[in-house]
Scaffold this active site. Sequence first.
Site, mmCIF file in Angstrom:
data_model
loop_
_atom_site.group_PDB
_atom_site.id
_atom_site.type_symbol
_atom_site.label_atom_id
_atom_site.label_comp_id
_atom_site.label_asym_id
_atom_site.label_seq_id
_atom_site.Cartn_x
_atom_site.Cartn_y
_atom_site.Cartn_z
ATOM 1 N N LYS A 1 -0.099 54.380 -19.493
ATOM 2 C CA LYS A 1 -0.157 55.275 -18.333
ATOM 3 C C LYS A 1 -1.613 55.571 -17.991
ATOM 4 O O LYS A 1 -1.997 55.618 -16.834
ATOM 5 C CB LYS A 1 0.593 56.580 -18.597
ATOM 6 N N SER B 1 2.342 65.330 -20.259
ATOM 7 C CA SER B 1 2.386 66.733 -20.658
ATOM 8 C C SER B 1 2.305 67.648 -19.442
ATOM 9 O O SER B 1 2.823 68.771 -19.455
ATOM 10 C CB SER B 1 1.226 67.032 -21.617
ATOM 11 N N HIS C 1 5.736 64.783 -25.948
ATOM 12 C CA HIS C 1 7.007 64.430 -25.319
ATOM 13 C C HIS C 1 7.461 63.079 -25.877
ATOM 14 O O HIS C 1 6.810 62.521 -26.782
ATOM 15 C CB HIS C 1 6.859 64.386 -23.788
ATOM 16 N N HIS D 1 4.935 60.243 -26.276
ATOM 17 C CA HIS D 1 4.105 60.312 -27.482
ATOM 18 C C HIS D 1 4.881 59.826 -28.701
ATOM 19 O O HIS D 1 4.340 59.110 -29.559
ATOM 20 C CB HIS D 1 3.657 61.767 -27.738
ATOM 21 N N GLN E 1 -8.313 54.411 -19.270
ATOM 22 C CA GLN E 1 -8.761 54.961 -20.547
ATOM 23 C C GLN E 1 -8.575 53.956 -21.671
ATOM 24 O O GLN E 1 -9.464 53.768 -22.508
ATOM 25 C CB GLN E 1 -7.972 56.238 -20.860
ATOM 26 N N GLY F 1 -1.685 67.129 -27.402
ATOM 27 C CA GLY F 1 -0.564 68.015 -27.647
ATOM 28 C C GLY F 1 0.411 68.056 -26.496
ATOM 29 O O GLY F 1 0.429 67.175 -25.639
#
Length: 283
Positions: free
Chosen positions: A152, A189, A34, A37, A156, A31
Amino acid sequence: MEVYKDKQGIIKAIEAFKAKKLTFGMVPTMGALHQGHLQLVKKALNENDMVVVSIFVNPTQFDNKNDLVKYPRTLDADVSLLQTVSTSKILVYAPTVKDIYEGKTVSQEFDFDGLEFEMEGRFRKGHFDGVGTIVKRFFEIVKPHKAYFGEKDFQQLTIIKKLVEKYHIPVTIVGCKIHRETNGLAMSSRNTRLKPEYKDAAPFIYKTLKTAKEKFGTKSAGKVSEWVERQFAKHELLQLEYFIIADVKTLKPVKRKSNKKAYRAFIAVYADDIRLIDNIALN
């Protein structure tokens, strides 16, 4: 735009669309959406008939409870932003913790062949077990054809590719370029929580990465790392947590450069109590 709060609802909706032979992309998020996303969502819509955007602040990937509490939760604003992209081709899955974890808010333990122990793994204990747990759970519920993640969080992204490989999950993982502010700061975020003076200072991170890339052409990884450490030691507001030049496949720090390998520089910096990460391809 439909917002689903439970897995039964989202599964039923997806099955109805899949019965029409429609393809699904997925963009997992926490969530506070921005433009970065939205770029992922737009790419997903270009490559699929429908897109599921999950909005869920996952408690098991936070090693810092204070960070979990302060993480921005802006569901209504997120939905409004997504509606600027499409009102009919996006499904929002915003589950509760209970819906996801069914009363047992703990991580599954994973072996990512050592990828989880580098960089972020050294500083955020259990973080990638939490990431693996929630992403695997989302893939089991949504069963997307493709899933989209930003570079970014390059570590991950690499770990999620390993998750899919090791657990034979039938989804294609798509990495997407880092989306930046006009001043170079990687969109996050967490940027919304930056005090004005720290927001002004934060572009120094990407500026330093770009110069490090130039230096890596003629200097060793060790010399470049020493230079970066000196730059942050002199900075009044930004505190360097780590700067590492690593092999993009193994994520292990480079000891001696090879023309046959690809490298990336990774950085984590504190701006007051806000932790910012970034990275850049070096060759």
